[in-house]
Design a protein around this motif. Sequence first.
Motif, short mmCIF file in Angstrom:
data_model
loop_
_atom_site.label_atom_id
_atom_site.label_comp_id
_atom_site.label_asym_id
_atom_site.label_seq_id
_atom_site.Cartn_x
_atom_site.Cartn_y
_atom_site.Cartn_z
N ASP A 60 0.85 -1.20 0.00
CA ASP A 60 0.00 0.00 0.00
C ASP A 60 0.89 1.25 0.00
O ASP A 60 0.67 2.19 -0.77
CB ASP A 60 -0.90 0.04 1.24
N ALA A 61 1.89 1.25 0.87
CA ALA A 61 2.80 2.39 0.96
C ALA A 61 3.61 2.55 -0.32
O ALA A 61 3.83 3.68 -0.79
CB ALA A 61 3.74 2.22 2.16
N GLU A 62 4.04 1.43 -0.91
CA GLU A 62 4.81 1.51 -2.16
C GLU A 62 4.02 2.24 -3.24
O GLU A 62 4.56 3.09 -3.96
CB GLU A 62 5.16 0.10 -2.65
N LEU A 63 2.74 1.91 -3.37
CA LEU A 63 1.93 2.57 -4.38
C LEU A 63 1.84 4.08 -4.15
O LEU A 63 1.92 4.88 -5.08
CB LEU A 63 0.53 1.96 -4.40
N ILE A 64 1.67 4.46 -2.90
CA ILE A 64 1.55 5.88 -2.58
C ILE A 64 2.88 6.59 -2.80
O ILE A 64 2.93 7.72 -3.34
CB ILE A 64 1.04 6.06 -1.15
N LEU A 65 3.99 5.96 -2.44
CA LEU A 65 5.31 6.55 -2.66
C LEU A 65 5.61 6.66 -4.15
O LEU A 65 6.24 7.62 -4.61
CB LEU A 65 6.39 5.74 -1.96
N GLU A 104 -5.05 12.13 0.87
CA GLU A 104 -6.04 11.83 1.90
C GLU A 104 -6.16 10.32 2.05
O GLU A 104 -6.18 9.59 1.05
CB GLU A 104 -7.40 12.43 1.53
N LEU A 105 -6.23 9.85 3.29
CA LEU A 105 -6.27 8.42 3.61
C LEU A 105 -7.49 8.09 4.44
O LEU A 105 -8.02 8.93 5.17
CB LEU A 105 -5.04 7.99 4.43
N ASN A 106 -7.90 6.83 4.37
CA ASN A 106 -8.86 6.28 5.31
C ASN A 106 -8.67 4.77 5.31
O ASN A 106 -7.94 4.22 4.48
CB ASN A 106 -10.30 6.63 4.90
N SER A 107 -9.30 4.11 6.27
CA SER A 107 -9.32 2.65 6.29
C SER A 107 -10.78 2.20 6.34
O SER A 107 -11.58 2.73 7.11
CB SER A 107 -8.58 2.09 7.50
N LEU A 108 -11.11 1.22 5.50
CA LEU A 108 -12.45 0.64 5.49
C LEU A 108 -12.54 -0.61 6.35
O LEU A 108 -13.60 -1.24 6.41
CB LEU A 108 -12.86 0.28 4.05
N GLY A 109 -11.45 -0.98 7.00
CA GLY A 109 -11.48 -2.14 7.87
C GLY A 109 -11.82 -3.42 7.14
O GLY A 109 -11.55 -3.58 5.95
N PHE A 134 -7.32 5.61 -0.55
CA PHE A 134 -6.61 6.89 -0.60
C PHE A 134 -6.98 7.64 -1.87
O PHE A 134 -7.43 7.06 -2.86
CB PHE A 134 -5.09 6.69 -0.54
N GLU A 135 -6.82 8.96 -1.81
CA GLU A 135 -6.98 9.82 -2.97
C GLU A 135 -5.93 10.92 -2.92
O GLU A 135 -5.58 11.41 -1.84
CB GLU A 135 -8.38 10.46 -3.01
N TRP A 136 -5.43 11.29 -4.10
CA TRP A 136 -4.61 12.49 -4.26
C TRP A 136 -5.51 13.54 -4.91
O TRP A 136 -6.10 13.30 -5.96
CB TRP A 136 -3.41 12.22 -5.15
N GLY A 155 -7.19 7.95 -7.48
CA GLY A 155 -7.88 7.25 -6.39
C GLY A 155 -7.45 5.81 -6.35
O GLY A 155 -7.22 5.19 -7.40
N GLY A 156 -7.31 5.27 -5.15
CA GLY A 156 -6.88 3.88 -5.04
C GLY A 156 -7.29 3.25 -3.73
O GLY A 156 -7.90 3.89 -2.87
N GLY A 157 -6.93 2.00 -3.59
CA GLY A 157 -7.24 1.30 -2.35
C GLY A 157 -7.11 -0.20 -2.50
O GLY A 157 -6.78 -0.73 -3.57
N ARG A 158 -7.39 -0.86 -1.40
CA ARG A 158 -7.25 -2.31 -1.31
C ARG A 158 -8.60 -2.97 -1.55
O ARG A 158 -9.62 -2.52 -1.03
CB ARG A 158 -6.68 -2.68 0.07
N TYR A 159 -8.59 -4.05 -2.33
CA TYR A 159 -9.84 -4.76 -2.67
C TYR A 159 -9.60 -6.28 -2.57
O TYR A 159 -9.69 -7.01 -3.54
CB TYR A 159 -10.34 -4.35 -4.06
N ASP A 160 -9.33 -6.74 -1.37
CA ASP A 160 -8.95 -8.14 -1.16
C ASP A 160 -10.06 -9.12 -1.50
O ASP A 160 -9.79 -10.30 -1.67
CB ASP A 160 -8.52 -8.34 0.31
#
Length: 427
Positions: A144-149, A166-171, A271-273, A286-291
């Motif tokens: 997740d951090a790699e993508l943002i960096l 901007e960040l958030n967590s959807l748990g 997250f969004e830039w 815009g991005g995020g995790r979709y497991d």
Amino acid sequence: MSEFKKVAGLTGMKDTLPPESAHWERLEALVRDWLAAYGYQNMRTPVLEHTRLFTRGIGEVTDIVEKEMYSFVDPLNDERLTMRPEFTAGIVRSAIEQNFLYDRPRRIYAMGPVFRHERPQRGRYRQFHQIDVEALGFPGPDVDAELILMLARLWRLLGLSDIRLELNSLGQASERAAHRAALIAYLERHVDVLDEEARRRMHSNPLRVLDTKNPAMQDMANGAPRLFDFLGPESLAHYQGLCARLDDAGVAYTLNPRLVRGLDYYNLTVFEWVTDRLGAQGTVCGGGRYDGLIELLGGKPAPAVGFAIGMERLLDLWLQDAPPPTPDECQVYLVHQGDDGQRRAARLAEGLRDAGLRVLVHAGSTGFKSQFRRADASGAIAAVIVGGDELVSGAATVKWLRTEASGESQQESIAFDQLAQHLKQRI
């Protein structure tokens, strides 16, 4: 007089002509090099997919599926098809179908057009383009951090400013279920404030109600239960692990509890830039995790995280901050006289191209004055003249059109067999 009516382009589908198209090519080349530096490989999927892929992968109660997809029934086999409105569902479908994750996780990307039937406005068209980046099979906050960096590096490469993270967590699903129940109860208590769209979504997709742009609903949305407050220890640890890595890299961010995705397979990081320099359409990426998506579409359960960038918006920002120069048509323009001169010029041009130069040969047989006007308009550094005298002497006349390359002489005679080497050294 012809009765044929002139055909205009479709609303929201934009032609891109030179020199603007050259800016696109420069951006695409830079993006490919940037992605290669992080080990991401290109993947290409069809523009057309079965509609059911997107109704499952995006969700039937989203605006994209309900209002914006270009869908039609194929008359040959009575199948309902859709022009892709985004890349992720098609990439995941391909990864499952081709067993792409059979031996290891994958870092992949795609670039190209996507289609949504929405109201055209600045940075938003009905055919637009995305850079889509996906890390398939990676579970941890490190990726997740790699993508943002990566994105922070891209903004630096492009010389962009005023883009904030901007960040958030959807748990996880159980945490979202508890929050969903609390949110629905809260919305029911404030139903008199909700507009028609929010009332329709209140039970089917309540998270999206919080993403409202309606000014009359802002106070209600700000006071709603926060999903972040329902996170358990593992979800908090994932978020804190992400933040620690961003802190290590000096990347600034803010927690935005209203940053959501309305579908159950999204989890943990979103997250969004965003920027204030593109009007109402301020999200650049815009991005995020979709497991949960790979399993939802029929694959073996596997984690995944990614992001998408709107290329029109990115190009808009890039040209605001650091407008690149208008590219020239060529470096060398060949001017000729007579049929023999034209044929000799064409042969010389091929040798110059073998040497790596960009070359135009004047088309047709017009006078020297007209040809030199065209040579100057092309942006060429040098005009190479092949007329009767040059054919007799076996040497071309080189006229330098730009002072930075001319040196002491504005015009010189160079043997045909030495022309490519000479120009290569000077240009």
